[in-house]
Design a protein around this motif. Structure first.
Motif, PDB file in Angstrom:
ATOM      1  N   PRO A  86      -6.293  12.393   1.800  1.00 11.06           N
ATOM      2  CA  PRO A  86      -5.062  11.630   1.587  1.00 11.06           C
ATOM      3  C   PRO A  86      -5.328  10.467   0.627  1.00 11.06           C
ATOM      4  CG  PRO A  86      -6.057  11.015   3.675  1.00 11.06           C
ATOM      5  CD  PRO A  86      -6.924  12.096   3.105  1.00 11.06           C
ATOM      6  N   ALA A  87      -4.294  10.053  -0.077  1.00  5.46           N
ATOM      7  CA  ALA A  87      -4.490   9.055  -1.130  1.00  5.46           C
ATOM      8  C   ALA A  87      -3.706   7.784  -0.857  1.00  5.46           C
ATOM      9  CB  ALA A  87      -4.039   9.639  -2.458  1.00  5.46           C
ATOM     10  N   ALA A  88      -4.123   6.721  -1.519  1.00  7.69           N
ATOM     11  CA  ALA A  88      -3.388   5.467  -1.401  1.00  7.69           C
ATOM     12  C   ALA A  88      -3.563   4.636  -2.661  1.00  7.69           C
ATOM     13  CB  ALA A  88      -3.885   4.683  -0.193  1.00  7.69           C
ATOM     14  N   VAL A  89      -2.558   3.845  -2.928  1.00  4.77           N
ATOM     15  CA  VAL A  89      -2.590   2.953  -4.084  1.00  4.77           C
ATOM     16  C   VAL A  89      -2.197   1.561  -3.594  1.00  4.77           C
ATOM     17  CG1 VAL A  89      -1.774   2.579  -6.436  1.00  4.77           C
ATOM     18  CG2 VAL A  89      -1.772   4.894  -5.502  1.00  4.77           C
ATOM     19  N   LEU A  90      -3.070   0.614  -3.839  1.00  7.33           N
ATOM     20  CA  LEU A  90      -2.787  -0.764  -3.434  1.00  7.33           C
ATOM     21  C   LEU A  90      -2.211  -1.489  -4.648  1.00  7.33           C
ATOM     22  CD1 LEU A  90      -3.174  -2.679  -0.968  1.00  7.33           C
ATOM     23  CD2 LEU A  90      -5.280  -3.449  -2.066  1.00  7.33           C
ATOM     24  N   ILE A  91      -1.021  -2.035  -4.448  1.00  7.55           N
ATOM     25  CA  ILE A  91      -0.321  -2.669  -5.566  1.00  7.55           C
ATOM     26  C   ILE A  91      -0.135  -4.153  -5.292  1.00  7.55           C
ATOM     27  CG2 ILE A  91       1.924  -2.748  -6.733  1.00  7.55           C
ATOM     28  CD1 ILE A  91       1.746   0.423  -6.073  1.00  7.55           C
ATOM     29  N   GLU A  92      -0.536  -4.943  -6.265  1.00  7.91           N
ATOM     30  CA  GLU A  92      -0.344  -6.393  -6.129  1.00  7.91           C
ATOM     31  C   GLU A  92       0.490  -6.859  -7.310  1.00  7.91           C
ATOM     32  OE1 GLU A  92      -3.575  -9.086  -4.569  1.00  7.91           O
ATOM     33  OE2 GLU A  92      -3.312  -9.899  -6.585  1.00  7.91           O
ATOM     34  N   GLY A  93       1.694  -7.345  -7.024  1.00  6.31           N
ATOM     35  CA  GLY A  93       2.598  -7.740  -8.098  1.00  6.31           C
ATOM     36  C   GLY A  93       2.970  -6.513  -8.911  1.00  6.31           C
ATOM     37  N   ASN A  94       2.730  -6.577 -10.222  1.00  2.00           N
ATOM     38  CA  ASN A  94       3.107  -5.437 -11.070  1.00  2.00           C
ATOM     39  C   ASN A  94       1.907  -4.586 -11.469  1.00  2.00           C
ATOM     40  OD1 ASN A  94       1.902  -7.202 -12.835  1.00  2.00           O
ATOM     41  ND2 ASN A  94       3.354  -6.837 -14.501  1.00  2.00           N
ATOM     42  N   LYS A  95       0.756  -4.845 -10.841  1.00  2.00           N
ATOM     43  CA  LYS A  95      -0.462  -4.120 -11.234  1.00  2.00           C
ATOM     44  C   LYS A  95      -1.055  -3.312 -10.074  1.00  2.00           C
ATOM     45  CE  LYS A  95      -1.257  -5.758 -15.515  1.00  2.00           C
ATOM     46  NZ  LYS A  95      -2.076  -6.924 -15.774  1.00  2.00           N
ATOM     47  N   ILE A  96      -1.810  -2.303 -10.454  1.00  2.00           N
ATOM     48  CA  ILE A  96      -2.551  -1.524  -9.467  1.00  2.00           C
ATOM     49  C   ILE A  96      -3.862  -2.270  -9.203  1.00  2.00           C
ATOM     50  CG2 ILE A  96      -3.778   0.655  -9.063  1.00  2.00           C
ATOM     51  CD1 ILE A  96      -1.637   1.917 -11.014  1.00  2.00           C
ATOM     52  N   LYS A  97      -4.125  -2.523  -7.919  1.00  3.18           N
ATOM     53  CA  LYS A  97      -5.341  -3.257  -7.593  1.00  3.18           C
ATOM     54  C   LYS A  97      -6.463  -2.284  -7.229  1.00  3.18           C
ATOM     55  CE  LYS A  97      -6.619  -7.317  -4.878  1.00  3.18           C
ATOM     56  NZ  LYS A  97      -7.285  -8.082  -5.887  1.00  3.18           N
ATOM     57  N   LEU A 136       0.864  -1.176   0.000  1.00  2.00           N
ATOM     58  CA  LEU A 136       0.000   0.000   0.000  1.00  2.00           C
ATOM     59  C   LEU A 136       0.908   1.236   0.000  1.00  2.00           C
ATOM     60  CD1 LEU A 136      -3.071   0.858   0.308  1.00  2.00           C
ATOM     61  CD2 LEU A 136      -2.448   1.372   2.675  1.00  2.00           C
ATOM     62  N   VAL A 137       0.817   2.018  -1.091  1.00  2.00           N
ATOM     63  CA  VAL A 137       1.598   3.250  -1.165  1.00  2.00           C
ATOM     64  C   VAL A 137       0.697   4.394  -0.733  1.00  2.00           C
ATOM     65  CG1 VAL A 137       2.932   4.781  -2.678  1.00  2.00           C
ATOM     66  CG2 VAL A 137       2.951   2.319  -3.090  1.00  2.00           C
ATOM     67  N   LYS A 138       1.111   5.094   0.342  1.00  2.00           N
ATOM     68  CA  LYS A 138       0.292   6.205   0.839  1.00  2.00           C
ATOM     69  C   LYS A 138       0.996   7.530   0.551  1.00  2.00           C
ATOM     70  CE  LYS A 138      -0.366   5.562   5.247  1.00  2.00           C
ATOM     71  NZ  LYS A 138      -0.811   5.245   6.625  1.00  2.00           N
ATOM     72  N   ALA A 139       0.200   8.556   0.259  1.00  2.00           N
ATOM     73  CA  ALA A 139       0.772   9.901   0.069  1.00  2.00           C
ATOM     74  C   ALA A 139      -0.294  10.932   0.369  1.00  2.00           C
ATOM     75  CB  ALA A 139       1.280  10.058  -1.359  1.00  2.00           C
ATOM     76  N   SER A 140       0.133  12.148   0.657  1.00  2.00           N
ATOM     77  CA  SER A 140      -0.826  13.212   0.981  1.00  2.00           C
ATOM     78  C   SER A 140      -1.787  13.479  -0.160  1.00  2.00           C
ATOM     79  CB  SER A 140      -0.095  14.509   1.294  1.00  2.00           C
ATOM     80  OG  SER A 140       0.364  14.486   2.599  1.00  2.00           O
ATOM     81  N   ARG A 141      -1.245  13.422  -1.395  1.00  2.00           N
ATOM     82  CA  ARG A 141      -2.083  13.757  -2.550  1.00  2.00           C
ATOM     83  C   ARG A 141      -1.841  12.787  -3.703  1.00  2.00           C
ATOM     84  NH1 ARG A 141       0.315  18.140  -0.496  1.00  2.00           N
ATOM     85  NH2 ARG A 141       2.017  17.829  -1.957  1.00  2.00           N
ATOM     86  N   LEU A 142      -2.889  12.650  -4.531  1.00  2.00           N
ATOM     87  CA  LEU A 142      -2.757  11.887  -5.779  1.00  2.00           C
ATOM     88  C   LEU A 142      -3.452  12.712  -6.857  1.00  2.00           C
ATOM     89  CD1 LEU A 142      -3.441   8.102  -6.360  1.00  2.00           C
ATOM     90  CD2 LEU A 142      -4.332   9.809  -7.936  1.00  2.00           C
ATOM     91  N   LEU A 143      -2.701  13.064  -7.897  1.00  2.00           N
ATOM     92  CA  LEU A 143      -3.291  13.848  -8.985  1.00  2.00           C
ATOM     93  C   LEU A 143      -3.760  12.895 -10.072  1.00  2.00           C
ATOM     94  CD1 LEU A 143      -3.857  16.553 -10.501  1.00  2.00           C
ATOM     95  CD2 LEU A 143      -1.546  16.335 -11.446  1.00  2.00           C
ATOM     96  N   ASP A 144      -5.058  12.984 -10.392  1.00  2.00           N
ATOM     97  CA  ASP A 144      -5.601  12.210 -11.500  1.00  2.00           C
ATOM     98  C   ASP A 144      -5.597  13.126 -12.720  1.00  2.00           C
ATOM     99  OD1 ASP A 144      -6.985  10.760 -13.331  1.00  2.00           O
ATOM    100  OD2 ASP A 144      -8.915  10.838 -12.285  1.00  2.00           O
ATOM    101  N   PRO A 145      -4.687  12.899 -13.665  1.00  2.00           N
ATOM    102  CA  PRO A 145      -4.579  13.837 -14.783  1.00  2.00           C
ATOM    103  C   PRO A 145      -5.852  13.891 -15.635  1.00  2.00           C
ATOM    104  CG  PRO A 145      -2.788  12.237 -14.847  1.00  2.00           C
ATOM    105  CD  PRO A 145      -3.729  11.792 -13.774  1.00  2.00           C
TER     106      PRO A 145
END
Ligand code: ZN
Length: 471
Positions: free
Chosen positions: A67-78, A50-59
């Motif tokens: 606050p934002a987070a990205v859950l990563i499993e293997g080489n993909k974003i889950k 789980l990658v956490k950061a204060s912000r995530l910009l969706d272009p």
């Protein structure tokens, strides 16, 4: 002992075959079960972070999640989203990037990783009448392809370190330099971005490298280009590149190239589901590219308003390359070339004119509504900068030329992914896409130069650079 009758032998044979068949069915069932459990084990073994950061910009939307987070499993974003709304499984590894802003990995839609031209001293280009590009190109072609490949690997690594997780390499790689570099990166032999490789650039005779020794000219040119004088040769050239397993076809259009020749290229490439990127800077070549059905027009410096309208209507992408914007040439030459005051003043004046022209182009492009992406077109040795740093600096130029910050970021993320035909894999931080992320310390919309200082890079779920956490 009773000897079996003929009928009895048949019975025994049938019995044996029957048992064998049952055995075979059992064996297949056992094998399937084994494979299935192995697969389950492999699936559950994929590391989850789980990658956490204060912000995530969706272009795409321009929204900032915080606050934002990205859950990563293997080489993909889950999963990706606002941290409080996420459903995070217990026991996952957590990577807290603190106050940073997450962005999708950057995409350079037009680069040349196997070319690193050192601008020659003025006396060389003036006295040998071969300009600033040809001597470096010629050297790259005639020297060892192995030497060139190592250089390409180095520049690819530098791109990735600067947050460029995908590139489209559009020629100048020898015969198979970019396809081999792509495969070596995919096989984890060397570190670098995902590569869409074009193989050899398709050109008409006389476009590059004139004044060669006539006895050697064809041999030299064939190492770098495929000549497409005539419709048949145009088709053949696409097939030759297909043999090298290219991902895209690159054509350099000049005023000699005809619409039927380019149409033949487009037709042949599209049959193999390959897109066609056409270098076209002057008005005639741009029209040829539009009429022949090119997928993207590279550079497009002299595009007219009418052509921009045609491109918009036909859904042709414009790939802007603001490489020389704002005195680039002076920056790459001054550290090593002593210029007379007159020569320096001439360069400064020419840079100012170039900047004005580019600002005007950008203004018309924005007004036209044509879709655009951006590429560095980097093939130059830039003293004091790595290849990655030099490439990202050209993206920043796009903003200096008048493109709003969010649209500049789109040009190297969502729009670039769409132009490449890879919207389903890269360009946004969304479930199902490759885990290609970058993070910057500040707010890239307020200060686009944050892109030049990426602090964290992840490609394919692997951390490439991390200056934000101690892990
Ligand atoms: Zn180029």
């Amino acid at each position: 002992m009773k000897v079996p009758t003929r009928h009895g032998y048949a019975f025994i044979l049938q019995e044996i075959l029957g048992r064998l068949r049952k055995g075979a069915i059992f064996f297949v069932a056992w094998f399937v079960a084994l494979a299935w459990t192995a697969n389950l084990r492999a699936q559950s073994a994929a590391p989850v972070t789980l990658v956490k950061a204060s912000r995530l910009l969706d272009p795409r939307s321009g929204n900032v999640l915080s606050p934002a987070a990205v859950l990563i499993e293997g080489n993909k974003i889950k999963q990706a989203g606002s941290l409080p709304q996420m459903n995070v499984p217990s026991g996952v590894k957590i990577l807290d990037l603190g106050n940073a802003t997450l962005l999708p990995g950057l995409i350079d839609s037009h680069t040349h990783l196997l070319l690193d031209v050192v601008v020659p001293p003025k006396a060389e280009s003036q006295r040998h009448l071969n300009g600033v590009f040809a001597p470096g190109l010629l050297l790259a072609i005639v020297e060892s392809p192995v030497k060139r490949a190592f250089m390409g690997a180095q520049l690819a690594g530098q791109d990735l370190q600067s947050g460029i997780t995908t590139v489209r390499n559009l020629g100048h790689s020898g015969i198979d330099g970019d396809t081999e570099l792509r495969d070596a990166i995919n096989a984890n032999r060397v570190s670098g971005p995902r590569i869409l490789a074009s193989g050899r650039k398709l050109i008409t005779q006389g476009e590059y490298l004139q004044n060669l020794n006539p006895a050697l000219a064809t041999t030299i040119l064939q190492q770098e280009f495929l000549l497409i004088d005539g419709v048949d040769r145009a088709r053949q050239a696409v097939r030759q590149n297909e043999f090298q397993n290219v991902d895209v076809i690159k054509v350099s259009a000049d005023e000699n190239l005809t619409v039927p020749e380019l149409q033949a290229v487009v037709d042949e490439a599209h049959r193999q589901h390959l897109r066609v990127a056409v270098h076209a800077a002057d008005t005639t070549s741009i029209q040829t590219a539009i009429d022949a059905g090119a997928d993207s027009i590279e550079h497009g410096n002299q595009v007219t308003d009418e052509q921009l309208k045609q491109m918009r209507d036909k859904n042709v992408f414009l790939d802007l390359t603001p490489t020389f914007y704002d005195g680039f040439f002076l920056k790459i030459t001054e550290p090593s070339i002593v210029m007379s005051p007159d020569a320096h003043a001439a360069e400064v004046a020419s840079a100012a004119r170039g900047k004005q022209r580019y600002d005007a182009l950008v203004e018309r492009v924005l007004k036209s509504g044509v879709k655009f992406a951006a590429g560095s077109d980097m093939c130059w040795f830039y003293p004091g900068k790595t290849r990655g740093e030099a490439s990202v600096a050209t993206f920043v130029n796009l903003h200096q030329a008048g493109v709003p910050a969010l649209d500049t970021i789109r040009a190297v993320t969502t729009n670039a992914a769409e132009m490449l035909g890879w919207s389903d894999r890269i360009g946004t931080i969304e479930s199902g896409k490759f885990a290609d992320l970058v993070a910057v310390a500040g707010d890239p919309i307020a200060d686009i130069t944050e892109l030049e200082r990426v602090k964290f890079v992840m490609k394919d779920g692997q951390i490439v650079r991390n200056q934000l956490t101690s892990h």
